[in-house]
Structure formats: C-alpha cells, structure tokens
Design an enzyme around this catalytic site. Sequence first.
Site, mmCIF file in Angstrom:
data_model
loop_
_atom_site.group_PDB
_atom_site.id
_atom_site.type_symbol
_atom_site.label_atom_id
_atom_site.label_comp_id
_atom_site.label_asym_id
_atom_site.label_seq_id
_atom_site.Cartn_x
_atom_site.Cartn_y
_atom_site.Cartn_z
ATOM 1 N N CYS A 1 -5.187 -10.070 2.465
ATOM 2 C CA CYS A 1 -6.158 -9.184 3.127
ATOM 3 C C CYS A 1 -7.476 -9.868 3.487
ATOM 4 O O CYS A 1 -7.980 -9.677 4.596
ATOM 5 C CB CYS A 1 -6.412 -7.956 2.264
ATOM 6 S SG CYS A 1 -5.024 -6.819 2.369
ATOM 7 N N THR B 1 -5.681 -0.937 7.639
ATOM 8 C CA THR B 1 -7.001 -1.503 7.953
ATOM 9 C C THR B 1 -7.052 -1.843 9.440
ATOM 10 O O THR B 1 -6.260 -2.654 9.923
ATOM 11 C CB THR B 1 -7.220 -2.779 7.112
ATOM 12 O OG1 THR B 1 -7.043 -2.443 5.736
ATOM 13 C CG2 THR B 1 -8.597 -3.363 7.330
ATOM 14 N N LYS C 1 -14.391 -0.482 5.410
ATOM 15 C CA LYS C 1 -13.288 -1.305 4.877
ATOM 16 C C LYS C 1 -13.490 -2.789 5.220
ATOM 17 O O LYS C 1 -13.407 -3.664 4.343
ATOM 18 C CB LYS C 1 -11.951 -0.793 5.448
ATOM 19 C CG LYS C 1 -10.753 -1.659 5.116
ATOM 20 C CD LYS C 1 -10.478 -1.747 3.623
ATOM 21 C CE LYS C 1 -9.445 -2.814 3.327
ATOM 22 N NZ LYS C 1 -9.166 -2.970 1.910
ATOM 23 N N PHE D 1 -8.494 0.610 -0.499
ATOM 24 C CA PHE D 1 -9.264 -0.492 -1.097
ATOM 25 C C PHE D 1 -8.559 -1.101 -2.305
ATOM 26 O O PHE D 1 -9.183 -1.834 -3.068
ATOM 27 C CB PHE D 1 -10.642 0.017 -1.532
ATOM 28 C CG PHE D 1 -11.484 0.515 -0.393
ATOM 29 C CD1 PHE D 1 -12.293 -0.358 0.336
ATOM 30 C CD2 PHE D 1 -11.458 1.851 -0.015
ATOM 31 C CE1 PHE D 1 -13.058 0.097 1.395
ATOM 32 C CE2 PHE D 1 -12.220 2.313 1.047
ATOM 33 C CZ PHE D 1 -13.024 1.436 1.752
ATOM 34 N N LEU D 2 -7.270 -0.787 -2.516
ATOM 35 C CA LEU D 2 -6.623 -1.232 -3.759
ATOM 36 C C LEU D 2 -6.591 -2.751 -3.880
ATOM 37 O O LEU D 2 -6.660 -3.476 -2.893
ATOM 38 C CB LEU D 2 -5.205 -0.668 -3.853
ATOM 39 C CG LEU D 2 -4.153 -1.070 -2.809
ATOM 40 C CD1 LEU D 2 -3.579 -2.448 -3.069
ATOM 41 C CD2 LEU D 2 -3.050 -0.050 -2.804
ATOM 42 N N GLY E 1 -12.517 -21.612 -6.821
ATOM 43 C CA GLY E 1 -11.064 -21.774 -6.905
ATOM 44 C C GLY E 1 -10.496 -22.143 -5.556
ATOM 45 O O GLY E 1 -11.111 -22.887 -4.793
ATOM 46 N N VAL F 1 0.835 -1.207 0.000
ATOM 47 C CA VAL F 1 0.000 0.000 0.000
ATOM 48 C C VAL F 1 0.867 1.253 0.000
ATOM 49 O O VAL F 1 0.681 2.164 -0.814
ATOM 50 C CB VAL F 1 -0.951 -0.017 1.229
ATOM 51 C CG1 VAL F 1 -1.666 1.319 1.382
ATOM 52 C CG2 VAL F 1 -1.973 -1.140 1.086
HETATM 53 N N1 NAD Z 1 -1.783 -5.394 0.592
HETATM 54 C C1 NAD Z 1 -2.960 -5.018 0.151
HETATM 55 O O1 NAD Z 1 -3.401 -5.429 -0.926
HETATM 56 C C2 NAD Z 1 -3.814 -4.072 0.957
HETATM 57 C C3 NAD Z 1 -4.936 -3.473 0.352
HETATM 58 C C4 NAD Z 1 -5.694 -2.572 1.108
HETATM 59 C C5 NAD Z 1 -5.364 -2.319 2.432
HETATM 60 N N2 NAD Z 1 -4.277 -2.942 2.997
HETATM 61 C C6 NAD Z 1 -3.945 -2.626 4.386
HETATM 62 O O2 NAD Z 1 -2.902 -1.656 4.362
HETATM 63 C C7 NAD Z 1 -1.973 -1.892 5.427
HETATM 64 C C8 NAD Z 1 -0.581 -2.125 4.845
HETATM 65 O O3 NAD Z 1 -0.617 -3.296 4.081
HETATM 66 P P1 NAD Z 1 0.662 -3.804 3.257
HETATM 67 O O4 NAD Z 1 0.231 -5.060 2.572
HETATM 68 O O5 NAD Z 1 1.206 -2.675 2.464
HETATM 69 O O6 NAD Z 1 1.651 -4.139 4.461
HETATM 70 P P2 NAD Z 1 3.195 -4.568 4.389
HETATM 71 O O7 NAD Z 1 3.402 -5.447 5.563
HETATM 72 O O8 NAD Z 1 3.535 -5.044 3.021
HETATM 73 O O9 NAD Z 1 3.981 -3.201 4.613
HETATM 74 C C9 NAD Z 1 4.036 -2.529 5.820
HETATM 75 C C10 NAD Z 1 5.405 -1.862 5.922
HETATM 76 O O10 NAD Z 1 5.409 -0.944 7.012
HETATM 77 C C11 NAD Z 1 6.719 -0.940 7.574
HETATM 78 N N3 NAD Z 1 6.619 -0.303 8.907
HETATM 79 C C12 NAD Z 1 5.948 -0.729 9.993
HETATM 80 N N4 NAD Z 1 6.037 0.157 10.994
HETATM 81 C C13 NAD Z 1 6.805 1.189 10.535
HETATM 82 C C14 NAD Z 1 7.261 2.410 11.091
HETATM 83 N N5 NAD Z 1 6.937 2.784 12.346
HETATM 84 N N6 NAD Z 1 8.052 3.218 10.345
HETATM 85 C C15 NAD Z 1 8.374 2.866 9.076
HETATM 86 N N7 NAD Z 1 7.970 1.724 8.499
HETATM 87 C C16 NAD Z 1 7.179 0.903 9.211
HETATM 88 C C17 NAD Z 1 7.079 -2.406 7.577
HETATM 89 O O11 NAD Z 1 8.471 -2.602 7.705
HETATM 90 C C18 NAD Z 1 6.547 -2.841 6.204
HETATM 91 O O12 NAD Z 1 7.529 -2.700 5.206
HETATM 92 C C19 NAD Z 1 -2.525 -3.082 6.200
HETATM 93 O O13 NAD Z 1 -3.327 -2.614 7.263
HETATM 94 C C20 NAD Z 1 -3.400 -3.789 5.179
HETATM 95 O O14 NAD Z 1 -4.448 -4.519 5.778
HETATM 96 C C21 NAD Z 1 -3.491 -3.783 2.280
#
Ligand code: NAD
Length: 457
Positions: free
Chosen positions: A256, A122, A200, A148-149, A249, A11
Amino acid sequence: MRAAVVGQGYVGLTGAVALAQQGHRVVGVEQDRERLACLRAGEPPVLEPGLIQQMTAVLRTGRLEFVEDLADAMVADPLDVVMICVGTPPAADGSANLSQVLTAIEEAAELAGAPLVVLKSTVPPGTSDMLLAEYPELRRRFVCNPEFLNQGSALDDWQAPARIVAGAHHPEAVTVLRDLYRSVSCPWVTSTPATAEMIKYASNAFLATKISFANELARMCAAPDLNVDHVVQGVGLDPRIGHALLRPGMGHGASCLPKDTAALFHWAAGQGIPTPLLDATVRTDAQQPAAVLGLLRESVGGRLRELEVAVLGVRHEPWSDDLRSAPSRVLLPLLQEQGAAVRVWDPGLTPDELSHLAPSATAHTALLTAVAGAHAVLVLTEWPQAVEADWADLAARMREPRVVVDAKNCLPPALLHRLPVVYRGIGNRRPAPEPAATEPSANELAAADPVAPQTVV
Ligand SMILES: NC(=O)c1ccc[n+]([C@@H]2O[C@H](COP(=O)([O-])OP(=O)(O)OC[C@H]3O[C@@H](n4cnc5c(N)ncnc54)[C@H](O)[C@@H]3O)[C@@H](O)[C@H]2O)c1
C-alpha cells in the site's frame, strides 16, 4: 443487515469475516476462480493472523457465503449494502489503475433494491465524484469509506478501528453506514467523498514519510558515537511523534505505501501542485535497496563477485504473504547483477515460490544450510527463526570475510558485535561503551576531552 463484499483480498475477506462476526449476513463476491475455490473450501487465499480460525467459526454460523458475481448475491434475498473492496494497483506511470473499481461500481449500480454502495478501495481524490457523475442514481446512497487496516492486525482493525471516515453527499447514506458499523465504537469523520479519499492518501503518505525519515536519520547516524536505535527510541517517546513506523530498515515495502505515495504524487502533479516533501519521501525509499547493497559491498571489501550471499527472508514482514512491492524484488536482481552467488531462505514460501521470485538463486528450506559456507548474510525479514538463531554457531559455519548485514535492524547488536563477524545494521547500532566502574580522575577526563579546561594538572 445483508451485505455483499466485492473483492475477497486482504481487505474484502477480513471485512466479510468481521461483518459476519458482528451479526450481519454477508456474501463475499470474488471473480478470481482460484481464490473463489479456496474460499468455498474454507481456506483463506491470503495470509492474515487468526483469519483461518475466525473464518471457520463464522462459516459454521451460516452467516458467510461466497459467490462469483455480484448479481448472484441478490438471488436469496435483497441486499442492504454493497461494499467495494477491489484492488487499485499501480499503473505503469504510478497512477492508480481504477479499472476494477469502474467494473464493480457498474455492477453495483445495476442492482435492484437500491442498496447503499460503500467504496472501501483506495482511490485518488475526485474519483467518487467522477463515478457519481456517471451514475447519478447512486448519489443519495453512496459513501466513500476508505480502509486503514494494517496487514498483520487486519481483523482487530476491523473490530476496533482508530476511526471511521465517511465521505458522502447525503446524510441518509451515512445513517445506513452507521447502522452497518453499530457494534464498532470509535471516532467518526464525516466529509465529502473527495476529502475522505484525501484522508486515506494523506495517512499513507505521512506513514511513508516517517519510514523515509527514519532511514535518512540512519544515514546521518553512521558516525561511531551515534546510535540510530537510541535516536529513534528517544525521538518516538515524544507522544506528538510516537514510535510506530519510526524505524530504519528496508523502506516502505509490502504494497500500500509504495503504490499510494506514487498515486498521490501522480495526482498532485496532474493538478500542477508541487510536492517536494512527498517527492523526497519516495526518492529516499527508492534509494534504500541500493543503499543496503552498498553497505553489503563495502562490508565485504568492495566486490560481491563470486561471493556466496545468504539472503534470510524475502517477505517484507513475516506475518504477510503480500509480496507485491516487497523490497527483495528489487534487491535480489541487483545482488545477482553484481555477480554474487545467492542463496535464499524464507520459511513463509515454498522452494517453488522462492525459485520463482529469484530464478537464479538457490532456494534453502533450512536456515543452517543457507548460512553454512556463506561469505555474507543479508537479513531482509524479521523472521523469529533468524532473530533467535544461535548466531555464534552460524558465524562459526560462515566463510571469511563473515559479514552479516541486518537490513531490518532486528538482530541483537550487542551479541553480534561480540562475534567474529563484521556486523552492520542500517545506521550505526554499536552500543555505547559501558560507564567506567570508578570515577575517572580529573587528568583522565582532561585527556579524554580535548576542550576540557586546561587548568587541570
Ligand atoms: N492490503 C491492505 O493492507 C490494504 C489496506 C487498506 C486499504 N487497501 C486498499 O483496499 C483495496 C483492496 O486491497 P487488497 O489488498 O484487498 O486487494 P487484493 O488485490 O488483495 O484483492 C482484490 C480482490 O478483488 C477481486 N475483484 C476485482 N474486481 C472484482 C469484481 N468485479 N468482482 C469480484 N471480485 C473482484 C480480485 O480478484 C481480488 O481478489 C485497494 O484499493 C487497497 O489499496 C488495502
């Protein structure tokens, strides 16, 4: 505007690139030193189509840089916005682990200059209010703005989202957010932070329910005269329903949907609210790996012991390297427990990564060698290389009983049914018989239909 994006995962990094493309000056903050080193070398640490090209382009403009600590983002200039995109992984009991969010909010609250704090991660309903009770100074400049991506189209989703949800207690916070997103045109929903958090979770719970419903439909479509592909096609054409995710599937997959349905379920249980529908959605999904294994076992005649099984694909989707909740993580150990000799092939992973995921399986870099000599093939990912393979040739190289189980319903069923293999998908995928070339006689019709009027002679 000048924005810091805290957390450079799926994200945060796509968001940082998108905001820089929109003309903002962006500082990506990443505490993981390995990820930070990749970012500083211009290499995205997560896989997303088009990300490397678009990241390279914005790095050239000088509008995107990366730092390790949020405090470092303030050194050059003050910040207008701090966007929190840190992880909320599942805790052992299924609840959302909020530790990364708590740390990031604490760091944001300490910043001078009073930037807008945008919570993208989230989180369960009530989390923002819990944080605002701890940091009342943020109340006027805080927005819960869930993301929501879709992985696979994340950059497009940042530029053209279906909606923007902004949960805030003060309209001036929403005004600053509107300024940040001024080049994005889409409907806005403004609400309280708790409602934004619920929107969400509700979205992901609904999408998960669609997938579980499709898998349950597939179980009901096992009879020879039912074809699940045609059923979901016919159902999804109703614009009130739609085709998106209405496909049988391997289930919820990736990261997520499983973690968010579990967190919502846990949150509702904590409030004493029964959620039988959500419960059924999660239970149907949890049964899917065992259901696929059962299909494979039944198709090979009941026993997997000592059979060579080629697993094609370990990722849930080819375009995403997010393996956090990939169903293969459950299925591969189950397969090995049953005594099968497992070979794995996935062109998105190195042999080392494959061996790490499935330590007692044999990793293959070529599809052909993975399949040659196997008794059964299990397709877990819709890799184009597998979908478009020469299945007549692959079938000829397999050993009896030559079983192909297509757990993503992605192979061409008409072709596979013509080959000397036992081909099974999720639900019956056997095509309907072609209509007769000539009109059948009345007697033929009567013979084919036991309830036809008996007056025909
Ligand atoms: N992945 C998806 O498709 C998606 C889609 C919509 C929403 N979300 C939500 O968005 C959020 C992030 O998801 P993601 O998949 O990108 O997570 P991710 O685990 O891939 O990335 C999170 C990053 O944050 C870094 N981090 C944590 N604390 C930190 C801090 N204090 N300072 C600097 N860096 C820090 C971590 O090292 C990690 O690289 C989650 O809550 C997820 O549920 C994810």
